[in-house]
Design an enzyme around this catalytic site. Structure first.
Site, mmCIF file in Angstrom:
data_model
loop_
_atom_site.group_PDB
_atom_site.id
_atom_site.type_symbol
_atom_site.label_atom_id
_atom_site.label_comp_id
_atom_site.label_asym_id
_atom_site.label_seq_id
_atom_site.Cartn_x
_atom_site.Cartn_y
_atom_site.Cartn_z
ATOM 1 C CG LEU A 118 -1.855 -1.158 1.803
ATOM 2 C CD1 LEU A 118 -2.341 -1.615 2.646
ATOM 3 C CD2 LEU A 118 -3.250 -0.819 0.124
ATOM 4 C CB CYS B 68 4.051 8.728 -2.815
ATOM 5 S SG CYS B 68 4.763 9.868 -1.633
ATOM 6 C CB CYS C 130 6.900 12.222 -3.311
ATOM 7 S SG CYS C 130 5.290 11.702 -3.264
ATOM 8 C CG HIS D 134 7.172 -0.293 -0.491
ATOM 9 N ND1 HIS D 134 6.802 1.017 -1.373
ATOM 10 C CD2 HIS D 134 7.922 -0.362 -1.469
ATOM 11 C CE1 HIS D 134 6.921 1.510 -1.986
ATOM 12 N NE2 HIS D 134 8.266 -0.018 -2.212
ATOM 13 C CG PHE E 244 17.886 34.231 16.220
ATOM 14 C CD1 PHE E 244 17.391 34.799 15.321
ATOM 15 C CD2 PHE E 244 19.204 34.352 16.267
ATOM 16 C CE1 PHE E 244 17.767 35.307 14.198
ATOM 17 C CE2 PHE E 244 19.972 34.967 15.475
ATOM 18 C CZ PHE E 244 20.138 35.346 14.347
HETATM 19 C C1 LIG Z 1 8.797 12.503 -9.704
HETATM 20 C C2 LIG Z 1 7.961 13.027 -8.747
HETATM 21 C C3 LIG Z 1 7.578 13.852 -7.590
HETATM 22 C C4 LIG Z 1 6.777 13.791 -6.476
HETATM 23 N N1 LIG Z 1 7.041 14.443 -5.629
HETATM 24 C C5 LIG Z 1 6.039 14.544 -4.500
HETATM 25 C C6 LIG Z 1 6.458 15.968 -3.776
HETATM 26 O O1 LIG Z 1 7.496 15.186 -3.219
HETATM 27 N N2 LIG Z 1 4.796 15.760 -2.725
HETATM 28 C C7 LIG Z 1 4.109 16.047 -3.357
HETATM 29 O O2 LIG Z 1 2.927 15.895 -2.144
HETATM 30 N N3 LIG Z 1 3.885 15.177 -4.389
HETATM 31 C C8 LIG Z 1 4.645 14.144 -4.700
HETATM 32 N N4 LIG Z 1 4.324 14.067 -5.927
HETATM 33 C C9 LIG Z 1 2.991 13.791 -6.703
HETATM 34 C C10 LIG Z 1 2.069 12.237 -5.432
HETATM 35 O O3 LIG Z 1 2.879 11.273 -5.959
HETATM 36 C C11 LIG Z 1 1.029 11.962 -6.337
HETATM 37 O O4 LIG Z 1 0.672 12.930 -6.653
HETATM 38 C C12 LIG Z 1 0.274 11.032 -5.431
HETATM 39 O O5 LIG Z 1 0.913 9.836 -5.192
HETATM 40 C C13 LIG Z 1 -1.005 10.935 -6.171
HETATM 41 O O6 LIG Z 1 -1.488 9.838 -5.342
HETATM 42 P P1 LIG Z 1 -2.843 8.794 -6.102
HETATM 43 O O7 LIG Z 1 -3.447 8.184 -4.400
HETATM 44 O O8 LIG Z 1 -3.540 9.806 -6.831
HETATM 45 O O9 LIG Z 1 -2.127 7.743 -6.906
HETATM 46 P P2 LIG Z 1 -0.902 6.156 -6.921
HETATM 47 O O10 LIG Z 1 -0.505 7.357 -5.224
HETATM 48 O O11 LIG Z 1 0.028 6.619 -8.147
HETATM 49 O O12 LIG Z 1 -2.083 5.401 -6.692
HETATM 50 C C14 LIG Z 1 -2.193 4.834 -7.852
HETATM 51 C C15 LIG Z 1 -2.334 2.893 -7.345
HETATM 52 O O13 LIG Z 1 -3.545 2.661 -7.997
HETATM 53 C C16 LIG Z 1 -3.025 1.260 -8.414
HETATM 54 N N5 LIG Z 1 -3.373 0.625 -9.561
HETATM 55 C C17 LIG Z 1 -3.631 1.086 -10.541
HETATM 56 N N6 LIG Z 1 -4.425 0.210 -11.833
HETATM 57 C C18 LIG Z 1 -4.278 -0.258 -10.417
HETATM 58 C C19 LIG Z 1 -5.473 -2.084 -11.025
HETATM 59 N N7 LIG Z 1 -6.061 -1.948 -11.603
HETATM 60 N N8 LIG Z 1 -5.899 -2.054 -10.166
HETATM 61 C C20 LIG Z 1 -5.867 -2.064 -8.626
HETATM 62 N N9 LIG Z 1 -4.614 -1.137 -8.567
HETATM 63 C C21 LIG Z 1 -4.427 -0.349 -9.607
HETATM 64 C C22 LIG Z 1 -1.010 0.941 -8.336
HETATM 65 O O14 LIG Z 1 -0.347 0.486 -8.374
HETATM 66 C C23 LIG Z 1 -0.871 2.310 -6.853
HETATM 67 O O15 LIG Z 1 -0.557 1.645 -6.062
HETATM 68 C C24 LIG Z 1 5.467 13.368 -7.073
HETATM 69 C C25 LIG Z 1 5.160 13.056 -7.899
HETATM 70 C C26 LIG Z 1 5.876 12.756 -9.042
HETATM 71 C C27 LIG Z 1 5.856 12.030 -10.247
#
Ligand SMILES: Cc1cc2nc3c(=O)[nH]c(=O)nc-3n(C[C@H](O)[C@H](O)[C@H](O)COP(=O)(O)OP(=O)(O)OC[C@H]3O[C@@H](n4cnc5c(N)ncnc54)[C@H](O)[C@@H]3O)c2cc1C
Ligand SMILES: NC(=O)c1ccc[n+]([C@@H]2O[C@H](COP(=O)([O-])OP(=O)(O)OC[C@H]3O[C@@H](n4cnc5c(N)ncnc54)[C@H](OP(=O)(O)O)[C@@H]3O)[C@@H](O)[C@H]2O)c1
Length: 552
Positions: free
Chosen positions: A106, A110, A115, A165, A530
């Site tokens: 889970l 990120c 992130c 993780h 400070f």
């Molecule tokens: C390089 C990078 C750096 C970042 N750094 C930051 C940061 O420093 N701070 C910040 O606030 N944000 C940051 N972000 C943004 C942040 O990572 C995302 O906004 C956030 O992770 C989105 O969460 P989510 O739940 O939408 O998607 P995710 O966390 O991507 O979760 C989607 C989940 O769906 C699952 N999934 C997909 N298809 C299926 C399926 N068919 N069946 C079951 N499961 C499925 C995947 O396995 C995954 O676990 C960053 C993004 C990037 C690309």
């Protein structure tokens, strides 16, 4: 399926299998019949991520009818930032949830590819930057470019990512009491039903949380080996890049570009709009932007604004990038590494049975209660579009859960504090100076260095992480600005480049967006620790005695 919930023969053989994988330390062995420990989860996840072909069975943590025979209030499809937080909240409210994720953990992208590695790389970049700047002085040895390796830092991350993780799986199961199925995708059947490993589950609602992935520019050669994004950098990099070209001009481009350059890999950023002037970033102050860009250039990054990427060149392996300059001339850069930061889009193929309404960019349309166009179906996180940030993903998931559980809850994420990294931490909230000038008639600012100062001799901000710069080359010590409406004395915006100020911006954002706002006099009454990184408190105190405050 592998049952990770119920002690029995299957569970015992799972534990034996994990034991055969090795050990992380004395604490990773669980007692017979006890739930998996964090260490056991870490070993298991690491093995599945490394050998997915040999680990295709789902990890089931689902309550039997003897434990809970209620209908699910919601099935969360995707257990990343939005799915996990929404599920945990719904469970805490007394509801029943099931969370399904295709990955064996889970937490989502990120901690796996986005992130968390970005923060590791940005911290490494900051360390390398300082080590290079200070080399030959104090205890700093000559900077060894050969020891600063992109590949080595990526490998360091990969070798340790199973720890966060594992904590999330363990916490979700043992402390948050969530039900989940991992390591297998969910298939949508209809607006109440999903299928996992051949078994159908139904719920009162679905919450769609499957995130987004990089949308590569549609140019010839983009599929050649040697083109990476944030995810494939982690999964596939198998050589040490010597020269880098980045396509994009927003957070990913700035953050990864600064990291690559800090390792000694000469980096060029090809950006269509001026750096940080993309539509996905709002309230970017001009002074902040100029300092950020100047300091990137000072570190040797080549920035080409107004560039249109035309083709990735190569013969089985990247050798260069062809692009058009703003004036129309076509040029080529030799490189062995192309990095793409052109934004993200969701993959909506799996939702075809639902007929969801989407916007023109391909994001799922959800209202402020996270409701999609299909009754009973909610969507959260990156799937519903920008801002693609953790606060928004997590709070969207929670917002959906609250509505599912009968609360009328709206989440407006149009205003928020923002940040990115270069080799600095760049933070901002509220209005930029130009936005404030357009809205108020009497705007003043507190800015360090002031516009008329010579930044090479003006050693402020100086605090956590910038002291060595302040005493060796002041211009490198950072930049700050507070924007104030002199009539009401309210703070309108705050902007900072330096180190250690990010936490403060979470609170400043809250204070200035309260209906009553937050005045410079209230700021001046706070008790500073400070040296505090953003210096806003004492600088406001220097001006608070003035009836008609002026710039500082
Ligand atoms: C390089 C990078 C750096 C970042 N750094 C930051 C940061 O420093 N701070 C910040 O606030 N944000 C940051 N972000 C943004 C942040 O990572 C995302 O906004 C956030 O992770 C989105 O969460 P989510 O739940 O939408 O998607 P995710 O966390 O991507 O979760 C989607 C989940 O769906 C699952 N999934 C997909 N298809 C299926 C399926 N068919 N069946 C079951 N499961 C499925 C995947 O396995 C995954 O676990 C960053 C993004 C990037 C690309
Ligand atoms: N909080 C953090 O620290 C953090 C870190 C990384 C990522 N993120 C989030 O992750 C998401 C992805 O970040 P991102 O920086 O990749 O995307 P982004 O903010 O959406 O910016 C995309 C950039 O790529 C350019 N671009 C898009 N298509 C292009 C094309 N076909 N050719 C050339 N350039 C193109 C855009 O230029 P134009 O402006 O000209 O369109 C823009 O500069 C964002 O929502 C971001 O907020 C957050």
């Amino acid at each position: 399926m592998i049952d990770v919930r119920n002690p029995g023969d299957g569970f015992r053989s799972l534990r034996a299998r994990i034991a055969a994988l090795g050990t992380l330390g004395p604490g990773d062995r669980g007692a017979d019949g006890a739930p998996l420990t964090v260490g056991e989860w870490a070993l298991l996840i690491d093995d599945i991520v490394d050998h997915p072909e040999a680990n295709t069975e789902g990890l089931w943590n689902v309550a039997g009818p003897d434990e809970d025979d209620r209908e699910y209030d919601a099935i969360f499809v995707g257990g990343g930032a939005s799915g996990r937080f929404g599920s945990a909240f719904l469970k805490a409210r007394g509801g029943r949830q099931l969370t399904i994720d295709a990955w064996p953990f889970l937490g989502g992208s990120c901690p796996h590819q986005a992130c968390v590695p970005h923060h590791l790389f940005s911290e490494a970049a900051r360390e390398m930057d300082l080590a290079r700047h200070m080399q030959g002085r104090l205890w700093y040895p000559p900077f060894d470019e050969k020891r600063a390796s992109i590949q080595e830092i990526v490998e360091l991350f990969k070798a340790g990512r199973m720890y966060p993780h594992a904590i999330m799986n363990w916490q979700s199961k043992e402390q948050l009491d969530m039900e989940f199925i991992l390591n297998t995708p969910a298939t949508i059947i209809d607006s109440r039903t999903v299928e996992v490993e051949g078994r159908r589950f139904s719920a009162r609602n679905l919450v769609l949380c499957t995130g987004a992935r990089t949308r590569y520019p549609d140019i010839p050669g983009i599929g050649i080996k040697g083109v990476y994004d944030f995810a494939t950098l982690i999964e596939d990099l198998d050589y040490e890049p010597n020269r880098c070209v980045i396509i994009g001009g927003s957070k990913v481009a700035l953050e990864y570009g600064s990291f690559f350059q800090a390792t000694g890999c000469q980096t060029t950023i090809l950006t269509r709009s001026p750096l940080m002037e993309t539509a996905s970033l709002h309230h970017v102050d001009t002074g902040l932007r100029e300092y950020v860009v100047a300091m990137m250039a000072d570190r040797g990054i080549e920035i080409i604004e107004g560039a249109e990427p035309l083709e990735v060149l190569g013969n089985g392996k990247v050798t260069g990038v062809r692009y058009r300059e703003p004036g129309g001339a076509v040029r080529e850069i030799d490189t062995d590494f192309v990095f793409v930061g052109t934004g993200e889009r969701p993959n909506l193929g799996m939702y075809a049975p639902l007929g969801l309404a989407t916007d023109e960019r391909g994001f799922v349309i959800a209202d402020t209660r996270m409701r999609t166009s299909v009754p009973g179906v909610y969507a959260a996180g990156d799937l519903v579009g920008p801002p693609m940030e953790m606060f928004k993903a997590r709070k969207c998931g929670v917002g959906a859960a609250r509505n599912v559980m009968g609360e009328d809850y709206e989440f407006d994420f149009t205003e928020y504090p923002d940040f990115l990294h270069t080799t600095y931490e760049v933070t901002w909230c509220g209005l930029s100076e130009a936005e404030a000038q357009a809205k108020y008639r009497n705007v003043i600012k507190i800015q360090m260095p002031p516009d008329d100062a010579d930044p090479e001799t003006f050693a402020l901000p100086a605090a956590e992480g910038s002291m060595l710069y302040a005493f060796t080359r002041p211009v490198l010590s950072g930049w700050l600005k507070l924007v104030i409406d002199a009539d009401s004395r309210k703070v309108l915006g705050a902007h900072h480049v330096g180190y250690g100020a990010k936490d403060a911006f979470q609170y400043i954002d809250y204070l200035i967006r309260r209906p009553e706002g937050f005045t410079m006099d209230e700021m001046a009454e706070l008790n500073e620790l400070f040296l505090n990184p953003e210096h806003f408190i004492q600088l406001c105190r220097l001006r608070a005695g003035q009836q008609n405050p002026v710039n500082l």
